[in-house]
Design an enzyme around this catalytic site. Structure first.
Site, short mmCIF file in Angstrom:
data_model
loop_
_atom_site.label_atom_id
_atom_site.label_comp_id
_atom_site.label_asym_id
_atom_site.label_seq_id
_atom_site.Cartn_x
_atom_site.Cartn_y
_atom_site.Cartn_z
N ARG A 15 32.34 82.96 36.55
CA ARG A 15 32.28 82.68 35.37
C ARG A 15 31.87 81.41 34.76
NH1 ARG A 15 38.61 84.25 34.46
NH2 ARG A 15 38.31 84.04 36.80
N LYS A 22 30.86 76.94 42.23
CA LYS A 22 31.70 76.36 41.10
C LYS A 22 32.55 75.16 41.69
CE LYS A 22 36.20 78.44 40.45
NZ LYS A 22 37.17 79.29 39.73
N GLU A 154 50.55 90.13 40.64
CA GLU A 154 49.23 89.90 39.92
C GLU A 154 49.11 90.74 38.77
OE1 GLU A 154 46.91 87.30 41.27
OE2 GLU A 154 48.82 87.06 42.09
N ASN A 226 38.17 77.92 35.48
CA ASN A 226 37.39 79.24 35.84
C ASN A 226 35.96 79.27 35.05
OD1 ASN A 226 39.33 80.46 37.39
ND2 ASN A 226 40.54 81.03 35.62
N ARG A 331 17.55 47.28 36.07
CA ARG A 331 17.51 48.40 37.12
C ARG A 331 17.68 47.46 38.46
NH1 ARG A 331 11.54 49.32 35.95
NH2 ARG A 331 11.69 50.78 37.75
N ASN A 375 12.97 29.26 30.49
CA ASN A 375 12.92 30.19 28.93
C ASN A 375 11.66 31.07 29.25
OD1 ASN A 375 14.00 29.73 26.13
ND2 ASN A 375 11.69 30.20 26.01
N ALA A 421 1.48 30.56 24.48
CA ALA A 421 1.51 31.67 23.83
C ALA A 421 0.29 32.46 24.08
CB ALA A 421 1.71 31.64 22.27
C1 UD1 Z 1 45.27 83.30 42.27
C2 UD1 Z 1 46.65 84.00 42.62
C3 UD1 Z 1 47.43 84.13 41.38
C4 UD1 Z 1 47.68 82.65 40.88
C5 UD1 Z 1 46.26 81.86 40.66
C6 UD1 Z 1 46.56 80.51 40.20
C7 UD1 Z 1 45.99 85.41 44.19
C8 UD1 Z 1 46.05 87.05 44.89
N1 UD1 Z 1 46.29 85.20 42.89
O1 UD1 Z 1 44.63 83.96 41.46
O2 UD1 Z 1 48.84 84.40 41.70
O3 UD1 Z 1 48.40 82.43 39.84
O4 UD1 Z 1 45.58 81.99 41.71
O5 UD1 Z 1 45.42 79.94 40.05
O6 UD1 Z 1 45.96 84.65 45.04
N2 UD1 Z 1 39.28 82.68 47.29
C9 UD1 Z 1 38.58 82.54 48.28
N3 UD1 Z 1 38.47 83.71 49.09
C10 UD1 Z 1 38.58 84.99 48.51
C11 UD1 Z 1 39.10 85.02 47.15
C12 UD1 Z 1 39.53 83.62 46.70
O7 UD1 Z 1 38.32 81.48 49.03
O8 UD1 Z 1 38.34 85.95 48.90
C13 UD1 Z 1 39.40 81.23 46.72
C14 UD1 Z 1 38.65 80.99 45.44
O9 UD1 Z 1 37.41 80.32 45.75
C15 UD1 Z 1 39.68 79.95 44.70
C16 UD1 Z 1 41.15 80.56 45.31
O10 UD1 Z 1 40.70 81.17 46.53
O11 UD1 Z 1 39.64 78.84 44.83
C17 UD1 Z 1 41.86 81.63 44.29
O12 UD1 Z 1 41.32 82.49 44.19
P1 UD1 Z 1 40.95 83.33 42.47
O13 UD1 Z 1 39.91 84.40 42.82
O14 UD1 Z 1 40.53 81.96 41.59
O15 UD1 Z 1 42.56 83.65 42.28
P2 UD1 Z 1 43.07 83.92 41.01
O16 UD1 Z 1 42.84 85.19 40.54
O17 UD1 Z 1 42.93 82.53 40.10
CA CA Z 2 41.54 80.89 39.87
#
Ligand code: UD1
Ligand code: CA
Length: 447
Positions: A15, A22, A154, A226, A331, A375, A421
């Site tokens: 997103r 990100k 979730e 996000n 600079r 100057n 000048a």
């Molecule tokens: C997650 C939580 C949710 C919580 C929310 C808060 C889970 C299933 N859900 O949802 O309950 O309310 O965070 O922000 O955990 N990531 C990885 N590998 C993966 C998937 C995700 O490294 O396979 C990382 C993402 O980069 C991110 C973090 O884990 O930094 C959270 O993942 P994201 O997909 O953003 O979870 P949410 O849907 O926000």
């Molecule tokens: Ca998230």
């Protein structure tokens, strides 16, 4: 107790609509993921592992080797992401903190309280929750009749009844290390085809172990990034925190919403920052200065009691009591001595202007060393570039450079000298000598 930290940063960040991962998007000049790393450092985490996947190489090269990396080969969910770090942490005893790289506003204080909560818990884990009327797609916290946490659901899997729950999962957890590594394997695949870390709560509950929770009272801390709208919201929060800290430490801002200061910047007491002032990088500002409006200072040192109006200062050193602007540009390598005055449209690069130099109107000074109280007349230019090399100009103290003088470098002008000048100076000028013309020649002394 020994603390390790896992930072989840492998997700796509679709997103953001960006070619940049990100977690590398800058938030007040600092990459998003660096906030999590700094939090881990603030908690004295003995080992910090960043789980990378999407844009792994970009993230690695941006952050360098200050942290360890675990590669998550496929995005199989947050539990799978934590598992990716097992090889690096399984031998560590103590506690494991798990946070997401997209939650930069959590404070060290809150995470420290989470760690403390877990260190006092008889069960294997503690988590952060927040109460909010705006669920933002967060998981909902399920509690049993005794009030204990029994699970996290979730949003996609929640029933209509569960969707009404206003206690949300922040996504920050603290685990007993030994328990974490075996419990992760008990998590089942979710209907969405991912292994959810949130399901680890149900694993603990099934074992009859208590799950502790800590509720964050300041909802702002739980803002997740996000998309770029969230990024801008977080930017305001970070900026407000930084500006408040400076104001409480003695810096004035007539309108703090319009002052932009990176975390790394230091500012002395009784300095006033006027609107649209940007201070970044390794900048240090002294006491009693007035900066702005419309001033940009990056990687520079400014002394005490300076006055900078509508100017751009990059990689420069400015000593005490310098007045500058409007519309000056310092600079890289510019160094202004005490009490230097620069009026409008001056540019200085790789040059030292000693104390008391006056340069009132539209001039360019590059690769020059200028003695005290010289100057520099309006329109003076050091012609430092011959098409191949940058050549030096030297001017002795108390010399008067007439308006519109061209100093064709390399050239040395002595002390107490004078250029008329419009002089185009192609040869060195001796001490006390007066030169004029094109090319400039010594003026005959009047009989
Ligand atoms: C997650 C939580 C949710 C919580 C929310 C808060 C889970 C299933 N859900 O949802 O309950 O309310 O965070 O922000 O955990 N990531 C990885 N590998 C993966 C998937 C995700 O490294 O396979 C990382 C993402 O980069 C991110 C973090 O884990 O930094 C959270 O993942 P994201 O997909 O953003 O979870 P949410 O849907 O926000
Ligand atoms: Ca998230």
């Amino acid at each position: 107790m020994n603390l390790s930290t896992i930072i989840l940063a492998a997700g796509q960040g679709t997103r953001m609509n960006s070619t940049l991962p990100k977690v590398l998007h800058p938030l007040n000049g600092k990459p998003l993921v660096k906030y999590s790393i700094d939090l881990a450092d603030a908690l004295s985490s003995s080992r910090t592992v960043v789980v990378i996947g999407n844009g792994a190489e970009q993230v690695r090269s941006a952050l360098g080797e200050s942290v360890a990396y675990a590669l998550q080969p496929q995005r199989l969910g947050t539990a799978n992401a934590v598992q990716a770090a097992e090889g690096l942490l399984a031998d560590a005893s103590g506690l494991v903190l798990v946070i997401s790289a997209d939650m930069p506003l959590l404070t060290a204080d809150t995470l420290q309280r989470l760690v403390t909560t877990q260190s006092q818990n008889t069960g294997p884990m503690a988590l952060l929750t927040v109460r909010s009327a705006n669920p933002r797609g967060f998981g909902r916290i399920l509690r049993g009749v005794d009030g204990g946490v029994t699970g996290i659901v979730e949003e996609a899997q929640a029933t209509a009844e569960q969707l009404k729950i206003d206690e949300l999962n922040v996504g920050a957890y603290c685990f007993n290390s030994s328990w974490l590594w075996q419990a992760l394997w008990k998590i089942q695949l979710s209907p969405k085809g991912e292994y959810y870390l949130t399901d680890i709560v149900a694993v603990a509950v099934a074992e009859g172990s208590p799950v502790s929770s800590l509720t964050v009272t300041d909802e702002e801390e739980t803002l997740g990034i996000n998309n770029r709208v969230h990024l801008a919201e977080a930017e305001r929060v970070i900026r407000r925190r930084i500006n408040q800290a400076h104001m409480l430490a003695g810096v004035s801002m007539t309108d703090p919403e319009l002052v932009y200061i990176e975390e790394s910047v230091k500012i002395g007491r009784d300095t006033i920052l006027l609107p649209n002032t940007w201070l970044s990088g390794s900048t240090i500002i002294g006491e009693g200065c007035e900066i702005g409006p419309n001033t940009f200072i990056n990687d520079s040192t400014i002394g005490n009691h300076c006055h900078l109006l509508a100017s751009v200062v990059e990689g420069a050193v400015v000593e005490d009591e310098v007045g500058m602007g409007p519309f000056c540009h310092l600079r890289k390598g510019a160094h202004l001595g005490r009490g230097v005055h620069m009026g409008n449209f001056g540019e200085v690069k790789d040059s030292y202007l000693a104390a008391g130099v006056k340069m009132g109107h539209f001039s360019y000074i590059g690769n020059a060393t200028i003695g005290e109280n010289v100057n520099i007349g309006a329109g003076t230019i050091t012609c430092n570039f011959d098409g191949v090399n940058k050549n030096p100009t030297e001017i002795g103290e108390n010399t008067f450079i007439g308006s519109d003088t061209m100093l064709v470098a390399p050239v040395v002008i002595g002390k107490n000298a004078k250029t008329a000048a419009g002089a185009v100076v192609t040869h060195d000028v001796a001490d006390n000598e007066v030169v004029a013309g094109v090319p400039a020649r010594p003026m005959k002394k009047k009989e």
